[in-house]
Motif scaffolding. Structure first.
Motif, mmCIF file in Angstrom:
data_model
loop_
_atom_site.group_PDB
_atom_site.id
_atom_site.type_symbol
_atom_site.label_atom_id
_atom_site.label_comp_id
_atom_site.label_asym_id
_atom_site.label_seq_id
_atom_site.Cartn_x
_atom_site.Cartn_y
_atom_site.Cartn_z
ATOM 1 N N SER A 22 0.849 -1.257 -0.112
ATOM 2 C CA SER A 22 0.063 -0.021 -0.167
ATOM 3 C C SER A 22 0.748 1.146 0.117
ATOM 4 O O SER A 22 1.657 1.382 0.794
ATOM 5 N N PRO A 23 0.742 2.101 -1.174
ATOM 6 C CA PRO A 23 1.627 3.291 -1.057
ATOM 7 C C PRO A 23 0.819 4.225 -0.067
ATOM 8 O O PRO A 23 1.637 5.349 0.348
ATOM 9 N N LEU A 24 -0.104 4.230 0.602
ATOM 10 C CA LEU A 24 -0.609 5.038 1.691
ATOM 11 C C LEU A 24 -0.035 4.848 3.189
ATOM 12 O O LEU A 24 -0.215 5.506 3.866
ATOM 13 N N GLU A 25 0.873 3.572 3.146
ATOM 14 C CA GLU A 25 1.506 3.280 4.321
ATOM 15 C C GLU A 25 2.803 3.523 4.389
ATOM 16 O O GLU A 25 3.585 3.257 3.349
ATOM 17 N N ALA A 26 3.309 4.527 5.367
ATOM 18 C CA ALA A 26 4.616 4.818 5.351
ATOM 19 C C ALA A 26 5.610 3.665 6.145
ATOM 20 O O ALA A 26 6.878 3.731 5.894
ATOM 21 N N GLU A 27 4.878 2.671 6.958
ATOM 22 C CA GLU A 27 5.555 1.878 7.692
ATOM 23 C C GLU A 27 5.019 0.332 7.694
ATOM 24 O O GLU A 27 3.815 0.395 7.099
ATOM 25 N N LEU A 57 12.388 -0.776 -3.024
ATOM 26 C CA LEU A 57 10.937 -1.229 -3.342
ATOM 27 C C LEU A 57 10.287 -0.491 -4.599
ATOM 28 O O LEU A 57 10.701 0.668 -4.626
ATOM 29 N N PRO A 58 9.412 -1.083 -5.127
ATOM 30 C CA PRO A 58 8.693 -0.180 -6.379
ATOM 31 C C PRO A 58 7.987 1.174 -5.798
ATOM 32 O O PRO A 58 7.694 1.131 -4.875
ATOM 33 N N LYS A 59 8.179 1.944 -6.714
ATOM 34 C CA LYS A 59 7.629 3.402 -6.277
ATOM 35 C C LYS A 59 6.036 3.409 -6.115
ATOM 36 O O LYS A 59 5.683 4.104 -5.302
ATOM 37 N N CYS A 60 5.475 2.299 -6.741
ATOM 38 C CA CYS A 60 3.999 2.109 -6.584
ATOM 39 C C CYS A 60 3.695 1.674 -4.982
ATOM 40 O O CYS A 60 2.567 1.757 -4.762
ATOM 41 N N TRP A 61 4.537 1.260 -4.278
ATOM 42 C CA TRP A 61 4.511 0.796 -2.917
ATOM 43 C C TRP A 61 4.787 1.865 -1.994
ATOM 44 O O TRP A 61 4.397 1.760 -0.950
ATOM 45 N N THR A 62 5.600 3.003 -2.462
ATOM 46 C CA THR A 62 6.037 4.023 -1.422
ATOM 47 C C THR A 62 5.465 5.353 -1.762
ATOM 48 O O THR A 62 5.558 6.013 -1.096
ATOM 49 N N ASP A 63 5.016 5.714 -2.819
ATOM 50 C CA ASP A 63 4.526 6.993 -3.310
ATOM 51 C C ASP A 63 3.290 6.674 -4.063
ATOM 52 O O ASP A 63 2.939 6.331 -4.870
ATOM 53 N N ALA A 64 2.074 7.537 -3.242
ATOM 54 C CA ALA A 64 0.803 7.559 -3.484
ATOM 55 C C ALA A 64 0.642 8.270 -4.987
ATOM 56 O O ALA A 64 -0.419 8.077 -5.328
ATOM 57 N N TYR A 66 2.406 8.394 -7.493
ATOM 58 C CA TYR A 66 3.630 7.924 -8.370
ATOM 59 C C TYR A 66 3.060 8.230 -9.895
ATOM 60 O O TYR A 66 3.917 8.634 -10.656
ATOM 61 N N GLN A 67 1.900 8.022 -10.193
ATOM 62 C CA GLN A 67 1.515 8.297 -11.616
ATOM 63 C C GLN A 67 1.170 9.616 -12.153
ATOM 64 O O GLN A 67 1.114 9.952 -13.029
ATOM 65 N N LEU A 68 1.139 10.424 -10.937
ATOM 66 C CA LEU A 68 0.960 11.827 -11.337
ATOM 67 C C LEU A 68 2.267 12.505 -11.517
ATOM 68 O O LEU A 68 2.271 13.653 -11.914
ATOM 69 N N CYS A 69 3.418 11.842 -11.469
ATOM 70 C CA CYS A 69 4.727 12.505 -11.457
ATOM 71 C C CYS A 69 5.200 12.078 -12.908
ATOM 72 O O CYS A 69 6.523 12.439 -13.092
#
Length: 70
Positions: A22-27, A57-64, A66-69
């Motif tokens: 989940s990209p919404l989870e930081a931990e 880790l894939p950007k889609c797992w860490t940045d909510a 990522y598709q907007l960038c």
């Protein structure tokens, strides 16, 4: 699923894979795999984790966003 802590190199068994993906989870919640006994659960920042192979880790797992960038 196993990941590795960047600084220490310890393997960490993630106990809730949905947190990792989940990209919404930081931990994530996991257990360090060190020694013979099961370690207590702890929270780990995703920014401090990589795959055991050394890949990030894939950007889609860490940045909510990522598709907007693009």
């Amino acid at each position: 699923m196993f990941v590795k802590e960047k600084k220490s190199g310890h393997l960490i068994r993630v106990t809730q894979a949905d947190q990792l993906e989940s990209p919404l989870e930081a931990e994530v919640t996991g257990r360090i795999q060190a020694g013979e006994e099961e370690q207590d659960e702890a929270r780990f920042a995703k920014s401090d984790l990589i795959f055991p192979s050394g890949e990030s880790l894939p950007k889609c797992w860490t940045d909510a966003n990522y598709q907007l960038c693009r």
